[in-house]
Design a protein around this motif. Structure first.
Motif, mmCIF file in Angstrom:
data_model
loop_
_atom_site.group_PDB
_atom_site.id
_atom_site.type_symbol
_atom_site.label_atom_id
_atom_site.label_comp_id
_atom_site.label_asym_id
_atom_site.label_seq_id
_atom_site.Cartn_x
_atom_site.Cartn_y
_atom_site.Cartn_z
ATOM 1 N N ILE A 166 -1.786 1.245 -10.391
ATOM 2 C CA ILE A 166 -1.959 0.372 -11.554
ATOM 3 C C ILE A 166 -0.964 0.704 -12.665
ATOM 4 O O ILE A 166 -0.458 -0.197 -13.341
ATOM 5 C CB ILE A 166 -3.420 0.405 -12.056
ATOM 6 N N ASN A 167 -0.645 1.966 -12.865
ATOM 7 C CA ASN A 167 0.291 2.313 -13.936
ATOM 8 C C ASN A 167 1.706 1.847 -13.620
ATOM 9 O O ASN A 167 2.494 1.566 -14.529
ATOM 10 C CB ASN A 167 0.284 3.826 -14.173
ATOM 11 N N SER A 168 2.046 1.750 -12.319
ATOM 12 C CA SER A 168 3.369 1.269 -11.933
ATOM 13 C C SER A 168 3.512 -0.234 -12.100
ATOM 14 O O SER A 168 4.645 -0.752 -12.099
ATOM 15 C CB SER A 168 3.641 1.619 -10.452
ATOM 16 N N LEU A 169 2.396 -0.921 -12.256
ATOM 17 C CA LEU A 169 2.416 -2.378 -12.276
ATOM 18 C C LEU A 169 1.935 -2.955 -13.599
ATOM 19 O O LEU A 169 1.416 -4.053 -13.657
ATOM 20 C CB LEU A 169 1.583 -2.913 -11.112
ATOM 21 N N ARG A 170 2.121 -2.195 -14.649
ATOM 22 C CA ARG A 170 1.821 -2.732 -15.978
ATOM 23 C C ARG A 170 3.018 -3.557 -16.447
ATOM 24 O O ARG A 170 4.171 -3.224 -16.187
ATOM 25 C CB ARG A 170 1.527 -1.599 -16.969
ATOM 26 N N ASP A 184 0.793 -1.232 0.000
ATOM 27 C CA ASP A 184 0.000 0.000 0.000
ATOM 28 C C ASP A 184 0.824 1.280 0.000
ATOM 29 O O ASP A 184 0.253 2.376 -0.001
ATOM 30 C CB ASP A 184 -0.935 0.021 1.217
ATOM 31 N N THR A 185 2.149 1.174 0.015
ATOM 32 C CA THR A 185 2.982 2.372 0.034
ATOM 33 C C THR A 185 3.870 2.419 -1.207
ATOM 34 O O THR A 185 4.201 1.362 -1.778
ATOM 35 C CB THR A 185 3.884 2.408 1.278
ATOM 36 N N PRO A 186 4.280 3.617 -1.628
ATOM 37 C CA PRO A 186 5.187 3.705 -2.788
ATOM 38 C C PRO A 186 6.464 2.906 -2.591
ATOM 39 O O PRO A 186 6.990 2.316 -3.545
ATOM 40 C CB PRO A 186 5.465 5.209 -2.887
#
Length: 252
Positions: free
Chosen positions: A246-250, A219-221
């Protein structure tokens, strides 16, 4: 993406309008096009499956143990904060299986442990077995995957896994064990709490043995960055903030 919305992402969406495990929270996850939405299930004494998260201390829903109550008894005089009734698994899967949806449902077979004299293991197995019957009846297998707490009594996991295997539904085990233990037991998917990795349980040790690995709850950056470097090899990352990350985990 490899985002799994924890309880549909209700924390991020707002629990008043999208309470945990509600149809509204599932729609929220679907709207984001998450890879999956995690939800919690229990077996009821009338052989139904209720989608809900029981109280963490008492394991009760609406003041009742789900396995000692019928679905209607659990629903009686009780509504979720947005006015929905507690969903049945049939209702939940019908919402998941809408045309164009790419979001699977991860069904968490919840702990029914009250005490050492009342471990409730049989209710976990019954939840998986009945859920598999419903999944088969609805031809829902492509939309569903199971995750199961790694009880010390391995029969719970194996009893549940046997039902899942028969129904053609992937089965993830949640136990603080080494990759070798998973491999020796014929388990092919580990769903690991972020706090349970150590020198004997590394991300690489699972991936190198060909065991699918998913991690919860990030849940944290800082935590997202820590595991995002593995995103092309991980099965999934569960978070309460799917839109945020979501964009960080594409993946490629």
């Amino acid at each position: 993406n490899i985002v799994v919305a924890h309880r549909g992402g209700s924390k991020e969406a707002g629990r008043t309008s999208c309470p945990d495990n509600s149809l509204a929270s599932l729609r929220y996850a679907k709207g984001l096009k998450c890879m999956a939405s995690e939800t919690d299930i229990y077996w009821t004494k009338d052989n139904q499956i209720v989608v809900a998260h029981a109280d963490s201390e008492t394991i009760k829903i609406n003041g009742k143990y789900p396995w000692e109550s019928t679905l209607e008894e659990l629903r009686k005089n009780y509504k979720l904060s947005n006015g929905e009734q507690l969903p049945s698994l049939q209702e939940y899967l019908a919402e998941a299986m809408t045309d164009g949806s790419c979001t699977k449902v991860w069904l968490d077979l919840k702990n029914c442990y009250i005490s050492s004299s009342k471990p409730g293991h049989e209710y976990v197995i019954k939840a998986c077995q009945r859920a598999c019957e419903i999944i088969t009846e609805m031809e829902a297998a492509p939309w569903v995957e199971f995750i199961c707490t790694g009880y010390e009594d391995a029969k719970v996991g194996y009893g549940s896994k046997a039902a899942a295997d028969k129904a053609g539904v992937p089965f993830g085990w949640m136990k603080e064990a080494s990759a070798s233990t998973y491999a020796d037991r014929g388990l092919t998917w580990c769903n690991m709490d972020k706090g349970n990795f150590d020198s004997s349980r590394t991300v690489e040790s699972f991936l190198d043995k060909g065991i699918e690995l998913s991690v919860y709850t990030l849940d944290t950056p800082e935590l997202i960055d820590k595991y995002a470097k593995y995103k092309d090899r991980l099965k999934g990352i569960t978070t309460n903030y799917p839109a945020k990350y979501i964009n960080s985990l594409r993946v490629k």
